[in-house]
Design a protein around this motif. Structure first.
Motif, PDB file in Angstrom:
ATOM      1  N   HIS A  41       0.817  -1.221   0.000  1.00  0.00           N
ATOM      2  CA  HIS A  41       0.000   0.000   0.000  1.00  0.00           C
ATOM      3  C   HIS A  41       0.843   1.260   0.000  1.00  0.00           C
ATOM      4  N   GLY A  42       2.123   1.138   0.234  1.00  0.00           N
ATOM      5  CA  GLY A  42       2.968   2.318   0.280  1.00  0.00           C
ATOM      6  C   GLY A  42       2.625   3.186   1.472  1.00  0.00           C
ATOM      7  N   LEU A  43       2.712   4.467   1.277  1.00  0.00           N
ATOM      8  CA  LEU A  43       2.383   5.433   2.315  1.00  0.00           C
ATOM      9  C   LEU A  43       0.966   5.933   2.115  1.00  0.00           C
TER      10      LEU A  43
ATOM     11  N   LYS B   9       6.941  -3.071  -8.122  1.00  0.00           N
ATOM     12  CA  LYS B   9       7.168  -3.087  -6.680  1.00  0.00           C
ATOM     13  C   LYS B   9       8.635  -3.355  -6.376  1.00  0.00           C
ATOM     14  N   GLN B  38      13.735   6.324   0.603  1.00  0.00           N
ATOM     15  CA  GLN B  38      13.979   5.820   1.959  1.00  0.00           C
ATOM     16  C   GLN B  38      15.095   4.790   1.889  1.00  0.00           C
ATOM     17  N   TYR B  86       9.511   6.499  -3.677  1.00  0.00           N
ATOM     18  CA  TYR B  86       8.094   6.834  -3.761  1.00  0.00           C
ATOM     19  C   TYR B  86       7.903   8.042  -4.662  1.00  0.00           C
ATOM     20  N   PHE B  99       1.047   9.576  -2.079  1.00  0.00           N
ATOM     21  CA  PHE B  99       2.206   8.746  -2.363  1.00  0.00           C
ATOM     22  C   PHE B  99       1.816   7.479  -3.095  1.00  0.00           C
ATOM     23  N   GLY B 100       2.681   7.079  -4.025  1.00  0.00           N
ATOM     24  CA  GLY B 100       2.493   5.806  -4.688  1.00  0.00           C
ATOM     25  C   GLY B 100       2.847   4.661  -3.755  1.00  0.00           C
ATOM     26  N   THR B 101       2.712   3.448  -4.270  1.00  0.00           N
ATOM     27  CA  THR B 101       2.986   2.267  -3.447  1.00  0.00           C
ATOM     28  C   THR B 101       4.471   1.986  -3.303  1.00  0.00           C
ATOM     29  N   GLY B 102       5.283   2.683  -4.083  1.00  0.00           N
ATOM     30  CA  GLY B 102       6.720   2.545  -3.907  1.00  0.00           C
ATOM     31  C   GLY B 102       7.345   1.480  -4.774  1.00  0.00           C
TER      32      GLY B 102
END
Lengths: 113, 109
Positions: A41-43, B9, B38, B86, B99-102
């Protein structure tokens, strides 16, 4: 980076208990934010505040309560913790609206048993 | 609905290889887009923002309004680039970012 701190850094609690996560910033930033970080879900934004005594819901506010009586503090309370609230919680602050850089705290790892 | 998509992902590249982290957004205005990073055991921090048009740590990101994309690129990946990235466009009509899911980038030595 020490300008924004979170406490506790790690917390284990049980279902149904009330938990408060603290966030403190020393920059006098107007905006403060709470996010949760989950795999897949990320942030996701929980709540944010544009100034003292002004708060607004984010994407996933259910089960959480915030307050902002002072500019520098933005506590997040889980009124009755659930297992689905196990997550890493990040607080952030910024000088202004979304065009401004957000500065993040170190995060709080919360485990709800 | 407001959306930001980071389709990968996980992404692994070899050291010295080019890297591109994809980000697509849906936003009707002129977005101010950000990339946050991060690193392991560090805080989430700003990597770069569209409006400043600068290159940070060798990374650049070009806003393509036609494709509604803001892909992050670096010509030669380094091991220290391994991190979670992100993409973050603003929420439409709101005062915050979405923010996206990263994408977790791993640079293989």
């Amino acid at each position: 980076d020490a300008g924004i701190t979170q406490s506790p850094r790690y917390k284990i609690t049980e279902t149904g208990r009330q938990v408060t996560l603290m966030c403190h910033q020393t920059w006098s930033h107007s905006y403060m934010f709470w996010y949760r970080q989950d795999l897949g879900h990320g942030l996701r934004l929980i709540y944010y505040s544009a100034a003292a005594d002004i708060t607004d819901k984010g994407e996933v506010p259910d089960g959480y309560v915030v307050s902002r009586s002072k500019t520098e503090n933005f506590p997040l309370t889980l009124e009755s913790a659930t297992r689905s609230q196990t997550s890493v919680y990040f607080c952030a602050s910024s000088r202004g609206q979304h065009q401004e850089t957000q500065y993040f705290g170190p995060g709080t790892r919360l485990l709800v048993l | 609905a407001q959306r930001v998509t980071q389709p990968e992902k996980l992404l692994s590249v070899f050291k010295g290889a080019p890297v591109e982290l994809k980000c697509n957004y849906s936003y009707s205005g002129s977005p101010e887009l950000f990339w946050y990073v991060q690193y392991s055991r560090q805080r989430l921090q700003l990597l770069l923002r569209h409006i400043s048009r600068e290159s940070i740590k060798g990374f650049t990101a070009d806003l393509n309004k036609g494709e509604t994309s803001f892909h992050l690129k670096k010509p030669f990946a380094q091991e220290e680039d391994s991190a979670m990235y992100y993409c973050a466009p603003p929420m439409a009509g709101a005062n915050n970012l979405f923010f996206g899911t990263g994408t977790r980038l791993t640079v293989i030595p």
